[in-house]
Design a protein around this motif. Structure first.
Motif: not given
Length: 322
Positions: A51-59, A85-87, A310-316, A26-31
């Motif tokens: 989040a890492r196992r699910a392949g989801r970016a963390v901001v 360090p992890a984000a 939006a640009a930062l999310y796309a990059s992550a 249901a999500f692409d980025v965990l902000h």
């Protein structure tokens, strides 16, 4: 938050491994912004692993290098040692905060200003404007006496500053304090300390966002008496409303809108008196023009902040998916 009592803060369920596992599609980025203090470092690490196992970016937006809700900072700093360090990407509000993050963790941050907090410009209060037309209107909100508000020293500084100003500058100080506070004994001492004719204390219910905006709208100077902290939403609201801030030299608060920020020392009331003395009075059509201009600037800035996010999310996302 589902299951939370109305109006009560609740730990964010999105920062639990179970929720992340169940909702990964249901999500692409965990902000992440706030709300980590209820978790242990191990629990936070487990959520980030999910989040890492699910392949989801963390901001992570680093608003608080020191948590204003806490006195002891050890737990908060331990959480920062996990998430910074992890984000995948870090955001923060000011250049000096980014420099501190770089120094402490060796991580670069994207610096983006905080967008406007207003939905519109609140109407002016005619009665307040008329009665204090020639006075510098100073406000201080002590809220519920949370740990980072240096309430007693601030009130003593305000009373002494008014006396120092004497008849050289007309001033009125409006001190707000929630009816429900964390320390009623301190609230009673504050009330007893306010013995200057141009300093008033008002105990009020917790103000709504609209109520805070309306109150700030009628001020010239807002006093921000922090003991510790990093950034402040009050500074953003004051900037939106053309109100100068007289604040303690804490964290990176003064870097948010430096042109409208005067540094004060609560142990030296002359610094607050000088901040009041040097405040220009902007009234009537001039004030309305300032607010309209500021509103246009802030809305344009918000568009830029949205695009940058939006640009930062796309990059992550692209980096995590690679």
């Amino acid at each position: 938050m589902p299951g939370a009592p109305s109006g009560q803060w609740w730990p964010p369920v999105a920062m639990t491994p179970g929720w992340i596992d169940d909702n990964a599609d249901a999500f692409d980025v965990l902000h992440v912004h706030f709300g980590l203090e209820s978790f242990s470092p191990a629990e936070l690490s487990a959520a980030l692993d999910a989040a890492r196992r699910a392949g989801r970016a963390v901001v992570y937006t680093v608003h608080d290098l020191d948590n204003p809700q806490l006195e002891a900072q050890g737990h908060h700093r331990a959480l920062l040692d996990v998430i910074v360090p992890a984000a995948d990407r870090l955001l923060t509000l000011t250049v000096p905060a980014a420099s501190e993050i770089e120094h402490r963790w060796g991580r670069a941050s994207t610096v983006l200003p905080h967008p406007t907090l207003l939905t519109g410009i609140p109407a002016a209060s005619a009665a307040a404007s008329d009665s204090l037309a020639d006075a510098v209107r100073v406000g201080m909100h002590l809220r519920d006496l949370r740990p980072n508000i240096d309430a007693e020293r601030a009130v003593h500084a305000a009373v002494r500053a008014v006396r120092l100003l004497g008849d050289h500058r007309a001033v009125h100080v409006d001190v707000l304090l929630n009816e429900r506070v964390r320390d009623e004994a301190t609230a009673l001492r504050i009330a007893a300390a306010i013995d200057a004719p141009r300093v008033d204390l008002r105990r009020t219910p917790r103000l709504s966002d609209a109520g805070i905006e309306q109150w700030l709208r009628g001020l010239d100077v807002f006093v921000l008496p922090y003991r510790h902290g990093t950034h402040s939403g009050w500074v953003e609201l004051c900037h939106d409303l053309g109100v100068r801030v007289a604040g303690t030299d804490v964290g990176h608060v003064g870097a948010q809108h430096p042109a409208g920020f005067s540094v004060i020392d609560l142990d030296d009331p002359l610094t607050l008196a000088d901040a009041v003395r040097n405040t220009p009075l902007t009234r009537g059509d001039e004030r309305e023009a300032l607010l309209r201009t500021r509103r246009r600037e802030r809305l344009a800035e918000r568009d830029g902040v949205r695009a940058a996010h939006a640009a930062l999310y796309a990059s992550a996302i692209a980096e995590v998916s690679a």
